[in-house]
Motif scaffolding. Structure first.
Motif, short mmCIF file in Angstrom:
data_model
loop_
_atom_site.label_atom_id
_atom_site.label_comp_id
_atom_site.label_asym_id
_atom_site.label_seq_id
_atom_site.Cartn_x
_atom_site.Cartn_y
_atom_site.Cartn_z
N ASP A 37 -7.63 8.64 -20.54
CA ASP A 37 -7.21 7.50 -21.35
C ASP A 37 -5.68 7.54 -21.48
O ASP A 37 -5.13 8.53 -21.97
CB ASP A 37 -7.86 7.59 -22.72
CG ASP A 37 -7.65 6.35 -23.57
OD1 ASP A 37 -6.96 5.42 -23.10
OD2 ASP A 37 -8.16 6.32 -24.69
N SER A 39 -3.60 6.27 -23.47
CA SER A 39 -3.08 6.44 -24.83
C SER A 39 -3.23 7.87 -25.32
O SER A 39 -2.62 8.26 -26.31
CB SER A 39 -3.78 5.48 -25.79
OG SER A 39 -5.16 5.82 -25.89
N LYS A 40 -4.04 8.68 -24.63
CA LYS A 40 -4.28 10.05 -25.05
C LYS A 40 -3.69 11.08 -24.09
O LYS A 40 -4.00 12.26 -24.17
CB LYS A 40 -5.78 10.29 -25.18
CG LYS A 40 -6.42 9.43 -26.25
CD LYS A 40 -7.88 9.70 -26.36
CE LYS A 40 -8.51 8.81 -27.42
NZ LYS A 40 -9.95 9.04 -27.51
N LYS A 41 -2.80 10.63 -23.20
CA LYS A 41 -2.22 11.54 -22.22
C LYS A 41 -1.34 12.60 -22.89
O LYS A 41 -1.33 13.75 -22.48
CB LYS A 41 -1.40 10.76 -21.19
CG LYS A 41 -0.91 11.61 -20.06
CD LYS A 41 -0.20 10.78 -19.01
CE LYS A 41 0.30 11.69 -17.90
NZ LYS A 41 1.05 10.97 -16.90
N ASP A 42 -0.62 12.21 -23.94
CA ASP A 42 0.21 13.17 -24.67
C ASP A 42 -0.65 14.26 -25.32
O ASP A 42 -0.30 15.44 -25.31
CB ASP A 42 1.05 12.47 -25.73
CG ASP A 42 2.11 11.57 -25.14
OD1 ASP A 42 2.38 11.68 -23.92
OD2 ASP A 42 2.66 10.75 -25.89
N LYS A 102 -11.61 8.42 -20.71
CA LYS A 102 -12.01 7.04 -21.01
C LYS A 102 -13.48 7.03 -21.35
O LYS A 102 -14.28 7.75 -20.76
CB LYS A 102 -11.75 6.13 -19.80
CG LYS A 102 -10.29 5.95 -19.48
CD LYS A 102 -10.15 5.08 -18.26
CE LYS A 102 -8.69 4.94 -17.86
NZ LYS A 102 -8.54 4.21 -16.59
#
Length: 103
Positions: A37, A39-42, A102
């Motif tokens: 996802d 938005s959740k790579k960090d 995802k």
């Protein structure tokens, strides 16, 4: 063996810091970049980096612990315990990867 464990620990800790700092999730062989996802790579980079730093810390600590023990039985118990500890850490790491994929 102490030098080997020390170098392995430092190398893994540096790899973990690099993954976390530079968000280098493409270095993770167990994660498909298409399934992450965006938005959740960090969070994934932080999670994987902390795992590598933790395992590196285990190896780093092991290099000093091995030096203290002299008998073969003590060394086998310490190394066997370390293997179990790393396996538990890996299972926790792998089970937590689903949070960053995802749906």
């Amino acid at each position: 063996m102490n030098i080997l464990m020390l170098c392995t620990g430092i190398g893994l800790a540096l790899l973990g810091a690099g993954i976390w700092r530079y968000k280098a999730t493409h270095l993770l062989s167990n994660v498909d970049s298409n399934q992450v996802d965006p938005s959740k790579k960090d969070g994934l980079a932080r999670y994987a980096g902390l795992y590598c730093i933790g395992v590196g810390g285990i190896f780093f600590g092991l290099s000093f612990v091995i030096e203290r023990f002299t008998t073969e039985r003590e060394l086998l118990l310490v190394i066997g315990g370390t293997v179990v500890l790393i396996m538990i850490a890996t299972a926790i790491y792998l089970s937590g990867l689903g949070r960053f994929m995802k749906k």
